[in-house]
Scaffold this active site. Structure first.
Site, mmCIF file in Angstrom:
data_model
loop_
_atom_site.group_PDB
_atom_site.id
_atom_site.type_symbol
_atom_site.label_atom_id
_atom_site.label_comp_id
_atom_site.label_asym_id
_atom_site.label_seq_id
_atom_site.Cartn_x
_atom_site.Cartn_y
_atom_site.Cartn_z
ATOM 1 N N ARG A 233 0.845 -1.190 0.000
ATOM 2 C CA ARG A 233 0.000 0.000 0.000
ATOM 3 C C ARG A 233 0.885 1.246 0.000
ATOM 4 O O ARG A 233 1.918 1.288 0.675
ATOM 5 C CB ARG A 233 -0.907 0.021 1.243
ATOM 6 C CG ARG A 233 -2.060 -0.965 1.190
ATOM 7 C CD ARG A 233 -3.101 -0.547 0.161
ATOM 8 N NE ARG A 233 -4.247 -1.441 0.123
ATOM 9 C CZ ARG A 233 -4.361 -2.497 -0.668
ATOM 10 N NH1 ARG A 233 -3.369 -2.807 -1.495
ATOM 11 N NH2 ARG A 233 -5.464 -3.239 -0.663
ATOM 12 N N GLU A 262 -4.533 6.935 -5.346
ATOM 13 C CA GLU A 262 -4.693 6.179 -6.588
ATOM 14 C C GLU A 262 -6.115 6.326 -7.124
ATOM 15 O O GLU A 262 -7.063 6.175 -6.349
ATOM 16 C CB GLU A 262 -4.376 4.702 -6.345
ATOM 17 C CG GLU A 262 -2.974 4.450 -5.859
ATOM 18 C CD GLU A 262 -2.737 2.998 -5.478
ATOM 19 O OE1 GLU A 262 -1.567 2.619 -5.321
ATOM 20 O OE2 GLU A 262 -3.726 2.236 -5.315
ATOM 21 N N HIS A 283 -0.288 -0.166 -9.935
ATOM 22 C CA HIS A 283 -1.024 -1.074 -9.044
ATOM 23 C C HIS A 283 -1.502 -2.313 -9.797
ATOM 24 O O HIS A 283 -2.692 -2.666 -9.783
ATOM 25 C CB HIS A 283 -2.208 -0.359 -8.392
ATOM 26 C CG HIS A 283 -2.613 -0.981 -7.088
ATOM 27 N ND1 HIS A 283 -3.004 -0.247 -5.987
ATOM 28 C CD2 HIS A 283 -2.695 -2.284 -6.691
ATOM 29 C CE1 HIS A 283 -3.307 -1.058 -4.982
ATOM 30 N NE2 HIS A 283 -3.121 -2.301 -5.393
#
Length: 316
Positions: A233, A262, A283
């Protein structure tokens, strides 16, 4: 009345879902903004969210809600206290990315330690073509074999990462929790583990205890040629401190698959620079086809189990 299931961000899982076994009503939305959540869940019995936040206010506005099925492992976007107060079950996805995420982390380690970006740039600039010898030497290349990998997080992903690393001949350390009063067997003191790392890889959840886990003080403990890998994260790392460490030569490199915000619609300082020792991917460590299908199947199994009164992968 058939249970009404609402998937708030269906586009976050771009593959086929298994059919649910129980009769139900299904509604899905490609994406859902924060101000649309309550309206879309007003009559829902089950909400599916990958990254859409469900706040206490939203949960209070959804009187029928009985289950939140998180379509991911991380659940920091869900107000668990509010769910517990209402008796709403929350379940998540577990141990689905034991191949994909460690593979992605390994890719970043290899690219950074073996200076893939720097040497590719040199070839594109014609430097090898002009070399006087058969090869072109520039920045030092480091082997993974014989180097030390420090892992923060010893769960399923951390253990899977350790297995890959050992197969390549790396020495693996598990860091004890930051500020722990005692060091458990099989772990190394947090600060010592950072100082010994040639590669530091993060595989822990984001919560109030781990937010900004790696900041200026922690980066200062690391070797100047060490690399930081974060496929967990974004909030685990102080991005300003990381950029400063990379630009000043305090850290050898960084490979990130996650950022604090994000998508980074409003920009990000790490995206504004072009550094040969910084790799950022959007990601996608979890996004291999096999890995995503594992997640999608488990999501449906979680809902099936809840509907027959045997909830699984329950957080609360």
């Amino acid at each position: 009345m058939l249970p009404r299931i609402v998937f708030l961000d269906r586009d976050s899982l771009p593959l086929t879902l298994l059919p649910l076994k129980a009769p139900h009503q299904w509604q899905e939305y490609a994406n859902t903004s924060a101000d649309e959540v309550a309206e879309r869940l007003i009559n829902a019995d089950i909400a599916i969210s990958n990254k859409v936040p469900l706040s206490a206010a939203t949960i209070a506005a959804c009187p029928n809600l009985k289950l939140i099925a998180v379509a991911a492992t991380g659940y920091n976007q869900i107000d668990l206290a509010a769910c517990k107060a209402r008796g709403i079950r929350v379940c998540n996805i577990r141990d689905y990315a034991l191949a994909g995420v460690p593979e992605h982390a390994l890719m970043l380690m290899l690219a950074l330690r073996r200076q893939l970006l720097a040497y590719r740039a040199d070839v594109e600039a014609g430097q090898w073509q002009q070399a006087k010898s058969f090869c072109h030497f520039a920045v030092p290349i480091h082997d993974l074999a014989g180097s030390t990998l420090t892992l923060i997080g010893s769960g399923a992903l951390g253990q899977a990462m350790a297995g890959l690393a050992r197969a390549l001949g790396m020495n693996v350390l598990f860091a004890e929790r930051k500020h722990a009063e005692t060091v458990r067997q099989g772990y190394v003191d947090f600060n010592e583990a950072l100082s010994r790392a040639d590669v530091l890889s993060l595989h822990c959840p984001l919560n109030e205890q781990t937010r900004n886990l790696i900041g200026a003080a922690e980066l200062a403990l690391m070797k100047k040629d060490a690399v930081l890998i974060n496929t967990a994260r974004g909030g685990l790392v102080d991005e300003v401190a990381l950029l400063h460490a990379l630009q000043t030569g305090q850290l050898g490199g960084a490979g990130l698959d996650v950022l604090i915000t994000e998508p980074p619609k409003d920009g990000n300082a790490l995206l504004d620079v072009s550094l040969p020792n910084l790799i950022i991917t959007p990601h996608i460590a979890w996004a291999g086809q096999f890995t995503m299908q594992q997640l999608a199947d488990q999501l449906i199994h979680n809902i099936d189990a809840f509907l027959v009164g045997s909830p699984r992968n329950v957080l609360i």
